[in-house]
Structure formats: structure tokens, C-alpha cells
Design an enzyme around this catalytic site. Sequence first.
Site, PDB file in Angstrom:
ATOM      1  N   CYS A  10      47.059  51.183 151.633  1.00 29.10           N
ATOM      2  CA  CYS A  10      46.432  50.422 152.732  1.00 29.10           C
ATOM      3  C   CYS A  10      46.021  49.004 152.327  1.00 29.10           C
ATOM      4  CB  CYS A  10      45.236  51.182 153.296  1.00 29.10           C
ATOM      5  SG  CYS A  10      43.759  51.132 152.245  1.00 29.10           S
ATOM      6  N   HIS A  38      47.018  36.489 138.428  1.00 33.94           N
ATOM      7  CA  HIS A  38      47.674  37.763 138.094  1.00 33.94           C
ATOM      8  C   HIS A  38      46.733  38.957 138.290  1.00 33.94           C
ATOM      9  CE1 HIS A  38      50.986  35.740 135.393  1.00 33.94           C
ATOM     10  NE2 HIS A  38      51.134  35.488 136.673  1.00 33.94           N
ATOM     11  N   TYR A  47      46.300  50.427 131.238  1.00 38.11           N
ATOM     12  CA  TYR A  47      45.281  49.502 131.755  1.00 38.11           C
ATOM     13  C   TYR A  47      43.865  49.996 131.471  1.00 38.11           C
ATOM     14  CZ  TYR A  47      48.932  46.675 133.648  1.00 38.11           C
ATOM     15  OH  TYR A  47      50.033  45.859 133.736  1.00 38.11           O
ATOM     16  N   ARG A  79      43.154  48.647 128.107  1.00 38.07           N
ATOM     17  CA  ARG A  79      42.917  47.196 128.144  1.00 38.07           C
ATOM     18  C   ARG A  79      41.576  46.869 128.802  1.00 38.07           C
ATOM     19  NH1 ARG A  79      47.410  43.741 130.370  1.00 38.07           N
ATOM     20  NH2 ARG A  79      46.211  42.206 129.227  1.00 38.07           N
ATOM     21  N   ASN A 103      45.239  35.452 132.984  1.00 41.79           N
ATOM     22  CA  ASN A 103      44.629  36.563 132.254  1.00 41.79           C
ATOM     23  C   ASN A 103      43.920  37.513 133.211  1.00 41.79           C
ATOM     24  OD1 ASN A 103      45.523  35.167 130.065  1.00 41.79           O
ATOM     25  ND2 ASN A 103      43.518  34.355 129.482  1.00 41.79           N
TER      26      ASN A 103
HETATM   27  N1  APR Z   1      44.950  29.147 120.631  1.00 44.01           N
HETATM   28  C1  APR Z   1      45.854  28.536 121.423  1.00 44.01           C
HETATM   29  N2  APR Z   1      47.029  29.106 121.773  1.00 44.01           N
HETATM   30  C2  APR Z   1      47.306  30.325 121.283  1.00 44.01           C
HETATM   31  C3  APR Z   1      46.412  31.023 120.437  1.00 44.01           C
HETATM   32  C4  APR Z   1      45.181  30.380 120.100  1.00 44.01           C
HETATM   33  N3  APR Z   1      44.270  30.955 119.320  1.00 44.01           N
HETATM   34  N4  APR Z   1      46.976  32.213 120.102  1.00 44.01           N
HETATM   35  C5  APR Z   1      48.167  32.262 120.727  1.00 44.01           C
HETATM   36  N5  APR Z   1      48.382  31.125 121.443  1.00 44.01           N
HETATM   37  C6  APR Z   1      49.514  30.792 122.300  1.00 44.01           C
HETATM   38  C7  APR Z   1      50.873  31.202 121.791  1.00 44.01           C
HETATM   39  O1  APR Z   1      51.422  30.165 120.975  1.00 44.01           O
HETATM   40  C8  APR Z   1      51.656  31.393 123.081  1.00 44.01           C
HETATM   41  O2  APR Z   1      52.272  30.189 123.506  1.00 44.01           O
HETATM   42  O3  APR Z   1      49.334  31.527 123.496  1.00 44.01           O
HETATM   43  C9  APR Z   1      50.592  31.776 124.109  1.00 44.01           C
HETATM   44  C10 APR Z   1      50.612  33.234 124.544  1.00 44.01           C
HETATM   45  O4  APR Z   1      51.781  33.468 125.243  1.00 44.01           O
HETATM   46  P1  APR Z   1      52.076  34.866 125.980  1.00 44.01           P
HETATM   47  O5  APR Z   1      51.764  35.983 125.044  1.00 44.01           O
HETATM   48  O6  APR Z   1      53.444  34.795 126.537  1.00 44.01           O
HETATM   49  O7  APR Z   1      50.964  34.908 127.137  1.00 44.01           O
HETATM   50  P2  APR Z   1      50.967  34.218 128.582  1.00 44.01           P
HETATM   51  O8  APR Z   1      51.695  32.920 128.557  1.00 44.01           O
HETATM   52  O9  APR Z   1      49.579  34.234 129.066  1.00 44.01           O
HETATM   53  O10 APR Z   1      51.828  35.257 129.418  1.00 44.01           O
HETATM   54  C11 APR Z   1      52.017  35.029 130.787  1.00 44.01           C
HETATM   55  O11 APR Z   1      53.079  37.149 131.025  1.00 44.01           O
HETATM   56  O12 APR Z   1      53.354  39.437 130.825  1.00 44.01           O
HETATM   57  C12 APR Z   1      52.812  38.440 131.555  1.00 44.01           C
HETATM   58  O13 APR Z   1      51.234  38.836 133.167  1.00 44.01           O
HETATM   59  C13 APR Z   1      51.340  38.568 131.799  1.00 44.01           C
HETATM   60  O14 APR Z   1      49.831  36.800 132.373  1.00 44.01           O
HETATM   61  C14 APR Z   1      50.820  37.197 131.446  1.00 44.01           C
HETATM   62  C15 APR Z   1      52.062  36.325 131.544  1.00 44.01           C
END
Ligand code: APR
Length: 229
Positions: A117, A106, A54, A57, A90
Site C-alpha cells: 500500500c 536512497h 538490513y 546494517r 547513505n
Molecule cells: N574519506 C573520503 N572518501 C572515502 C573514504 C574516506 N575516509 N573512504 C572511502 N572513500 C571513497 C572511496 O574512494 C570511494 O570513491 O568513498 C567512495 C565510496 O564509494 P562506494 O563504495 O561506491 O559508495 P557510494 O558511492 O556511496 O555508492 C553509491 O551504491 O550500492 C549503492 O545504494 C548504494 O548509495 C550506494 C550507492
Amino acid sequence: MKGKLVILTGAGISAESGLGTFRDPGGIWTRYPLEDVATPEGFARNPALVHGFYNARRAQAATAEPNAAHDALARLQRLWRDPVIIVTQNVDGLHEKAGAEVIHMHGTLAGALCAACGARWPAPMEMAPEDTCPYCGLAATRPDVVWFGEMPYAMDEILGHLEECTLFAAIGTSGQVYPAAGFVQEALRNGAETTEINLAQTDTSGAFEHHMTGPASTVVPRWVAALVG
Ligand code: APR
């Protein structure tokens, strides 16, 4: 159209700001085992590894800038005459940097949480297992992010907004993680219009009435322009 809008965002909205997504090819979960860095059990086993993950990140997010999609949502929130509720999965701060108000379901890299605590305070750039809580003094500090197996934040508030919204949109999320993946069903049950904006088809695409396909930085400004001109 009028009424409350609820917009769910995921890692895809920040991809063009240089922050990696989780499940796309080369994504974060293809490089790090999520059981090790994003679960309470992984943190108990190796807190230094989790803090290191983290910290990296947090450093990356600190230098990232919002893109045209974040800017467009902030503009929509300013110009729409009814409430625009942005719920993000995010942990970066790019919606806020663009000037929007957002619910961090999240958690956030900007926050520290005491596992002992429950106190919260702004996270330093670098966290370490030996850091002590400024409130109770115990060395039980962790990033204020929601891990797998934990309950996302503000769920009652979000479900209340979904009951009242006239339009629900999901932007840049793969629809693989619940409860966020179920928001479209909640919105449909309450009669809302539903729009998915993504580069590709997702696990929940079938549930949405409308789809806009393409990179968020071009599609979201177009979508916002259609709503507010
Ligand atoms: N524009 C639009 N969509 C996009 C782009 C872009 N430039 N780049 C990628 N994507 C899309 C992908 O097609 C995919 O469907 O974004 C999505 C990303 O998916 P994930 O990587 O699974 O991310 P997310 O859905 O936010 O994950 C949910 O998973 O691990 C946990 O806590 C973490 O909040 C996160 C949660």
C-alpha cells in the site's frame, strides 16, 4: 562566495565512523551479491535474507557516531547564509545525528515501507517477512531503502536545487551509481563551481574543477573552514 550549496555524500563520509563502503576493497558488494540483497527481485526470492542483511546494517548504524566530516557539514548548514542542501546516498542516520538536515535519496534504514500500500513508518530494529503493515495489514513490509532498478527519492526537488546552486560538492562517493553520478553534469550545465572530496580518483573526477584528496574527516572540516571561517 554566496548562494545555494548542494552537497552530495556517499559511503566514504561514513567510513571513518566504522560503516563499510560498497566498492572499496573488502566493501559490502565484495561480500554480498547485490542482486540478492539490493534488488526487488532478490527480495521476492528470499525476503528473510534481505531483512537479515538490513537488520545487521541497522544495528551497526545505530551504534555508529558521526565523525568530523558530518559535524563540519552540519556547521556549514548552520553558518552559511544561503541554503545548504545535503543530499545523501547513505541510508545511515549520521548526518541527522550530527544535527544536519538531509535529503535521503536512497531511503533510510530508520524507515519501513509497505510494498503493497506504500505506507511508511519507523522501522523496528529487527524486521522479518511475516511483519504486517500497520495500515493495510498485509505481510508486505520492506526496508525503506531504494534498491537497484528503483527510482531514487526526491529527484525533482534535487534537480531543482542543482539548477539553482552556485557550488556543487561530492564527498566520498565513487560516481558509479546514477542518477547521483550525473549531478555534477547538471551543476556544470547550470554554471556552478564543482568540488570533489575523496580519498582517491573516481569515475567522475574528470568532470570536477576542484579536487581535495584525503580522508573526509580531515578534508571536509578544512573545506568548511575555508567557506565559513
Ligand atoms: N574519506 C573520503 N572518501 C572515502 C573514504 C574516506 N575516509 N573512504 C572511502 N572513500 C571513497 C572511496 O574512494 C570511494 O570513491 O568513498 C567512495 C565510496 O564509494 P562506494 O563504495 O561506491 O559508495 P557510494 O558511492 O556511496 O555508492 C553509491 O551504491 O550500492 C549503492 O545504494 C548504494 O548509495 C550506494 C550507492
